[in-house]
Design a protein around this motif. Structure first.
Motif, PDB file in Angstrom:
ATOM      1  N   THR A   1     -20.045  21.833  -9.079  1.00 45.05           N
ATOM      2  CA  THR A   1     -20.599  22.422  -7.860  1.00 45.05           C
ATOM      3  C   THR A   1     -20.209  21.628  -6.626  1.00 45.05           C
ATOM      4  N   GLY A   2     -19.406  20.544  -6.808  1.00 45.82           N
ATOM      5  CA  GLY A   2     -18.961  19.740  -5.681  1.00 45.82           C
ATOM      6  C   GLY A   2     -19.846  18.574  -5.355  1.00 45.82           C
ATOM      7  N   ASN A   3     -20.889  18.335  -6.149  1.00 48.37           N
ATOM      8  CA  ASN A   3     -21.747  17.185  -5.925  1.00 48.37           C
ATOM      9  C   ASN A   3     -21.075  15.903  -6.425  1.00 48.37           C
ATOM     10  N   ILE A   4     -21.247  14.835  -5.662  1.00 52.20           N
ATOM     11  CA  ILE A   4     -20.667  13.544  -6.062  1.00 52.20           C
ATOM     12  C   ILE A   4     -21.528  12.927  -7.153  1.00 52.20           C
ATOM     13  N   VAL A   5     -20.946  12.659  -8.296  1.00 48.41           N
ATOM     14  CA  VAL A   5     -21.676  12.011  -9.389  1.00 48.41           C
ATOM     15  C   VAL A   5     -21.229  10.558  -9.588  1.00 48.41           C
ATOM     16  N   PHE A   6     -20.104  10.173  -8.935  1.00 47.42           N
ATOM     17  CA  PHE A   6     -19.603   8.798  -9.108  1.00 47.42           C
ATOM     18  C   PHE A   6     -18.734   8.441  -7.901  1.00 47.42           C
ATOM     19  N   ARG A   7     -18.959   7.276  -7.351  1.00 52.08           N
ATOM     20  CA  ARG A   7     -18.136   6.785  -6.231  1.00 52.08           C
ATOM     21  C   ARG A   7     -17.721   5.344  -6.548  1.00 52.08           C
ATOM     22  N   TYR A   8     -16.482   5.046  -6.250  1.00 47.17           N
ATOM     23  CA  TYR A   8     -15.956   3.738  -6.647  1.00 47.17           C
ATOM     24  C   TYR A   8     -14.885   3.301  -5.655  1.00 47.17           C
ATOM     25  N   GLU A   9     -14.804   1.992  -5.350  1.00 42.13           N
ATOM     26  CA  GLU A   9     -13.704   1.445  -4.560  1.00 42.13           C
ATOM     27  C   GLU A   9     -12.570   1.107  -5.528  1.00 42.13           C
ATOM     28  N   TYR A  10     -11.509   1.867  -5.417  1.00 38.61           N
ATOM     29  CA  TYR A  10     -10.396   1.709  -6.364  1.00 38.61           C
ATOM     30  C   TYR A  10      -9.132   1.366  -5.577  1.00 38.61           C
ATOM     31  N   TYR A  11      -8.411   0.347  -6.049  1.00 38.27           N
ATOM     32  CA  TYR A  11      -7.242  -0.139  -5.309  1.00 38.27           C
ATOM     33  C   TYR A  11      -5.956   0.472  -5.855  1.00 38.27           C
ATOM     34  N   VAL A  12      -5.152   1.003  -4.960  1.00 39.40           N
ATOM     35  CA  VAL A  12      -3.892   1.651  -5.331  1.00 39.40           C
ATOM     36  C   VAL A  12      -2.743   0.908  -4.657  1.00 39.40           C
ATOM     37  N   THR A  13      -1.717   0.589  -5.429  1.00 38.62           N
ATOM     38  CA  THR A  13      -0.541  -0.109  -4.900  1.00 38.62           C
ATOM     39  C   THR A  13       0.568   0.901  -4.631  1.00 38.62           C
ATOM     40  N   VAL A  14       1.119   0.848  -3.436  1.00 41.17           N
ATOM     41  CA  VAL A  14       2.293   1.665  -3.081  1.00 41.17           C
ATOM     42  C   VAL A  14       3.444   0.683  -2.883  1.00 41.17           C
ATOM     43  N   PRO A  15       4.195   0.390  -3.940  1.00 36.60           N
ATOM     44  CA  PRO A  15       5.190  -0.690  -3.868  1.00 36.60           C
ATOM     45  C   PRO A  15       6.362  -0.342  -2.959  1.00 36.60           C
ATOM     46  N   VAL A  16       7.020  -1.401  -2.511  1.00 36.10           N
ATOM     47  CA  VAL A  16       8.209  -1.207  -1.681  1.00 36.10           C
ATOM     48  C   VAL A  16       9.370  -0.849  -2.596  1.00 36.10           C
ATOM     49  N   THR A  17       9.864   0.352  -2.483  1.00 34.86           N
ATOM     50  CA  THR A  17      11.029   0.788  -3.252  1.00 34.86           C
ATOM     51  C   THR A  17      12.206   1.070  -2.340  1.00 34.86           C
ATOM     52  N   ASP A  18      11.958   1.266  -1.035  1.00 32.38           N
ATOM     53  CA  ASP A  18      13.042   1.448  -0.085  1.00 32.38           C
ATOM     54  C   ASP A  18      13.701   0.095   0.168  1.00 32.38           C
ATOM     55  N   ALA A  19      14.936   0.125   0.676  1.00 29.12           N
ATOM     56  CA  ALA A  19      15.578  -1.113   1.094  1.00 29.12           C
ATOM     57  C   ALA A  19      14.848  -1.660   2.315  1.00 29.12           C
ATOM     58  N   LEU A  20      14.670  -2.977   2.328  1.00 27.22           N
ATOM     59  CA  LEU A  20      13.918  -3.615   3.399  1.00 27.22           C
ATOM     60  C   LEU A  20      14.627  -4.908   3.782  1.00 27.22           C
ATOM     61  N   ALA A  21      14.928  -5.081   5.056  1.00 27.20           N
ATOM     62  CA  ALA A  21      15.568  -6.307   5.547  1.00 27.20           C
ATOM     63  C   ALA A  21      14.526  -7.191   6.204  1.00 27.20           C
ATOM     64  N   SER A  22      14.509  -8.459   5.812  1.00 30.63           N
ATOM     65  CA  SER A  22      13.541  -9.397   6.375  1.00 30.63           C
ATOM     66  C   SER A  22      14.186 -10.415   7.302  1.00 30.63           C
ATOM     67  N   GLY A  23      15.514 -10.517   7.289  1.00 34.01           N
ATOM     68  CA  GLY A  23      16.197 -11.471   8.150  1.00 34.01           C
ATOM     69  C   GLY A  23      17.667 -11.561   7.807  1.00 34.01           C
ATOM     70  N   TYR A  24      18.400 -12.345   8.595  1.00 31.14           N
ATOM     71  CA  TYR A  24      19.831 -12.533   8.325  1.00 31.14           C
ATOM     72  C   TYR A  24      20.248 -13.910   8.832  1.00 31.14           C
ATOM     73  N   SER A  25      21.361 -14.399   8.293  1.00 31.83           N
ATOM     74  CA  SER A  25      21.913 -15.674   8.743  1.00 31.83           C
ATOM     75  C   SER A  25      23.398 -15.734   8.367  1.00 31.83           C
ATOM     76  N   PRO A  26      24.203 -16.477   9.132  1.00 32.92           N
ATOM     77  CA  PRO A  26      23.850 -17.153  10.366  1.00 32.92           C
ATOM     78  C   PRO A  26      23.694 -16.161  11.503  1.00 32.92           C
ATOM     79  N   ALA A  27      23.169 -16.629  12.621  1.00 30.92           N
ATOM     80  CA  ALA A  27      22.933 -15.746  13.763  1.00 30.92           C
ATOM     81  C   ALA A  27      24.087 -15.759  14.747  1.00 30.92           C
ATOM     82  N   GLU A  28      25.175 -16.465  14.404  1.00 24.75           N
ATOM     83  CA  GLU A  28      26.339 -16.515  15.281  1.00 24.75           C
ATOM     84  C   GLU A  28      27.581 -16.717  14.435  1.00 24.75           C
TER      85      GLU A  28
END
Length: 651
Positions: A120-147
């Motif tokens: 009937t749509g009544n809430i019978v259980f509520r919980y704090e649940y943690y979901v991980t959305v991992p990084v799967t795309d390419a991600l750049a954090s830095g580069y070297s050398p800078a010159e």
């Protein structure tokens, strides 16, 4: 605890309903679902405390299992209002998938509001649940050398960068097949590329770098810290009207990043570089420039920089009077010896000016052989072994030019012995069943200290390095172990055989350096004709003994490459075949003295005058044996050592 209490409140509410109906059973009726929170049967239990995710992770698509009562009456499960797919549902078990959530990829988990609702749509259980959305795309954090400049290798760091298909550098594109290195990794990865050639502004300019993954997704690599592109820039330089340069004249240029320039020339002729810094370049027209007809010729002063080499014009249409000015006096800049020191037989590179006029060198008055043809800026010679001193000495070096004119080139410390770096030797095998004889052992069978060569068994046989060892046993050079048969071998014949060193692995696995004269069975541990035929069953001719050093002043000096004389013999050799292993005579890191006996002695040395030549072997690496077991292992391996070897000490 707050999660449990929320679930418990729902369970108590269901119990209250049952009580109101007058049912005194311990379970809720068939109309009110309830999650069993008393045992927290939720798997995986991706929860945490104080708002932090736990060690157990749940992802989009993870199937979560809940246990309880009347779970067949659950109508919906939501995460932050997004319905989850229910994949299994019974009275006591409920399974559902974590749905796709509108959350960005990141390392930390997201806290979501997990709700279980009845039909009937009544809430019978509520919980704090943690979901991980991992990084799967390419991600750049830095580069070297800078010159850098053309050819500089730049490394982009981040995650999942193996997905990168191209790099955009200014207006240039580097495709993946041109990357210099790719290191894959979901947590840490990198892509390296060389700065491409291009039409960059002279001096310093700023360049943006971007990476493309998935064919269309672009990552801004540089952000606010742009790559500083460095390109040589020369201030305008022009010859005064009506003037010409002469052979021997100097030209000075100023600008930026001039230290990146190399191969500086006038037309096809290399110029002598007198001085070079980032802001100044001074060059000289060498005497080796051939005269032209007419004698005044015009060509660009140009140079190259970067990799691949980029040509840049420093001064256009420079006029030069090519009339010869006579042999120019060589001027020394520096002398550098191969392997760092002036050992006998090593090549010395001499850099300076007017080197094309060099005719030869003298070291302590002894003529030194030229190595190759001198050019305007460089000449090379071989440290002569005709020097007479026995202790490392600082001696005069002279250069000869212009038909015999000598010029003092200062001094150099000369070491009156030979040095060979990173000699690698394989091992023979007396039992091919237990220790098969591989190609490496056959092709790296014998070390010749007089020349510093490692030769194959075929070379040893075909070039008759030791012809006496090929004779029958009745005519052997050695009458008994370690004793020369002087009735069969004259002094001239004995010294005509080059000393040689080899390794053998016995049938019991003993790995040892061998004295060719030690045993009639050792030479045949090596095979020739592609490793098929045993070498010989007779004794070898050179009489060589070994002495293992593990400590002491000589050990320290040899290990450090700081000893200065081979004439100071600490001890006559007493071990004829040092074996490898911690319980045997030597391991990697030890020093082994090698003593080659005179013909006069013809047997084990008893005094310094019995030693014809002496050397020191610094054992660096053993990959064909097990030190702890003291046995040979894979004979595809080697023993690597540095080797010092004297001139003739006694005859």
């Amino acid at each position: 605890m707050k999660n449990i209490w929320k679930g418990m409140a729902a369970l108590l509410a269901g119990a209250a309903l049952l009580t109101a109906c007058g049912d005194d059973s311990t379970e809720p009726d068939g109309h009110v679902p309830a999650i069993d929170v008393t045992t927290r049967k939720l798997a995986p239990d991706a929860t945490g405390s104080n708002g932090e995710s736990g060690t157990t992770r749940a992802y989009v698509g993870t199937v979560v299992t809940a246990e309880g009562f009347n779970l067949d009456q659950v109508g919906d499960v939501t995460f932050d209002g997004v319905s989850a797919e229910i994949v299994e549902q019974t009275i006591k078990t409920l399974k559902f998938k974590v749905p796709v959530l509108d959350l960005a990829q990141r390392d930390d988990s997201y806290r979501t509001d997990l709700l279980v609702l009845d039909r009937t749509g009544n809430i019978v259980f509520r919980y704090e649940y943690y979901v991980t959305v991992p990084v799967t795309d390419a991600l750049a954090s830095g580069y070297s050398p800078a010159e850098g400049t053309v050819g500089t290798v730049v490394t982009i760091e981040g995650r999942n960068l193996e997905q990168v298909t191209e790099i955009r550098f200014a207006d240039r594109t580097i495709l993946s097949d041109a990357f210099t290195e790719v290191v894959a990794g979901a947590e840490k990865s990198s892509v390296s590329f060389a700065v491409p050639a291009g039409n960059y502004a002279a001096g310093e300019s700023e360049v943006a770098i971007a990476a493309v993954w998935g064919g269309v997704n672009e990552i801004d690599v540089t952000g606010e810290v742009l790559f500083r592109m460095q390109t040589p820039r020369v201030d305008p330089l022009q010859q005064p009207e009506g003037t010409n340069s002469l052979i021997g004249d100097e030209v000075t240029m100023t600008g930026e990043y001039l230290d990146l320039l190399s191969e500086i020339g006038w037309g096809d002729s290399e110029l002598i570089v007198l001085e070079q810094t980032a802001s100044m370049l001074k060059v000289k027209f060498p005497s080796s420039i051939n005269p032209t007809d007419p004698v005044v010729a015009t060509a660009d002063i140009a140079a190259v920089y970067g990799e691949p080499a980029q040509r840049t014009v420093l001064a256009a249409a420079w006029r030069l009077d090519t009339t010869p000015q006579g042999p120019a006096k060589p001027v020394l800049k520096e002398m550098t010896a191969e392997d760092g020191k002036f050992y006998l037989g090593k090549k010395v590179t001499v850099k300076g000016e007017n080197m094309a006029s060099v005719e030869g060198f003298f070291v302590d008055g002894v003529a030194a052989e030229l190595a190759g043809e001198p050019n305007d800026v460089q000449a090379e010679f071989i440290v002569p072994d005709g020097v007479t001193f026995t202790e490392a000495s600082e001696v005069a070096v002279e250069v000869v030019y212009g038909g015999g004119t000598k010029v003092d080139f200062g001094t150099a410390t000369v070491y009156p012995f030979y040095y060979y770096k990173d000699v690698m030797l394989g091992s023979g095998s007396s039992s091919v069943k237990n220790y098969p004889y591989p190609e490496y052992a056959w092709t790296n069978a014998f070390f010749l200290p007089d020349s510093g060569e490692v030769i194959s068994t075929d070379t040893w046989v075909n070039e008759a390095v030791d012809a006496f060892a090929r004779l029958s046993a009745s005519n052997a050079a050695i009458t008994s172990a370690n004793t020369l048969n002087k009735a069969s071998v004259t002094a001239e014949q004995y010294y005509g055989v080059q000393p040689y060193i080899f390794l053998s692995a016995a049938s019991n696995g003993k790995l040892a350096f061998q004295n060719p004269a030690n045993s009639a069975s050792q030479l045949k541990t090596h095979r020739y004709e592609e490793g098929k035929t045993a070498v010989s069953s007779t004794f070898g001719t050179p009489i060589i003994f070994y002495n293992v050093l593990k400590e002491g002043a000589t050990f320290d000096a040899v290990k450090a490459g700081e000893f200065t004389s081979m004439t100071e013999i600490e001890k006559v050799a007493g071990s004829s075949a040092p074996a490898f292993g911690t319980a045997n005579q030597f391991v990697a890191g030890d020093v082994i003295a090698v003593q080659y006996v005179t013909y006069t002695k013809g047997a084990k040395p008893a005094a310094d005058e019995d030693i014809c030549k002496q050397g020191y072997m610094v054992v660096k690496e053993v990959t064909c044996g097990d030190a702890a077991a003291g046995t040979a292992t894979d004979l595809n391996g080697h023993v690597k050592f540095d080797f010092y070897w004297s001139k003739t000490l006694n005859e």
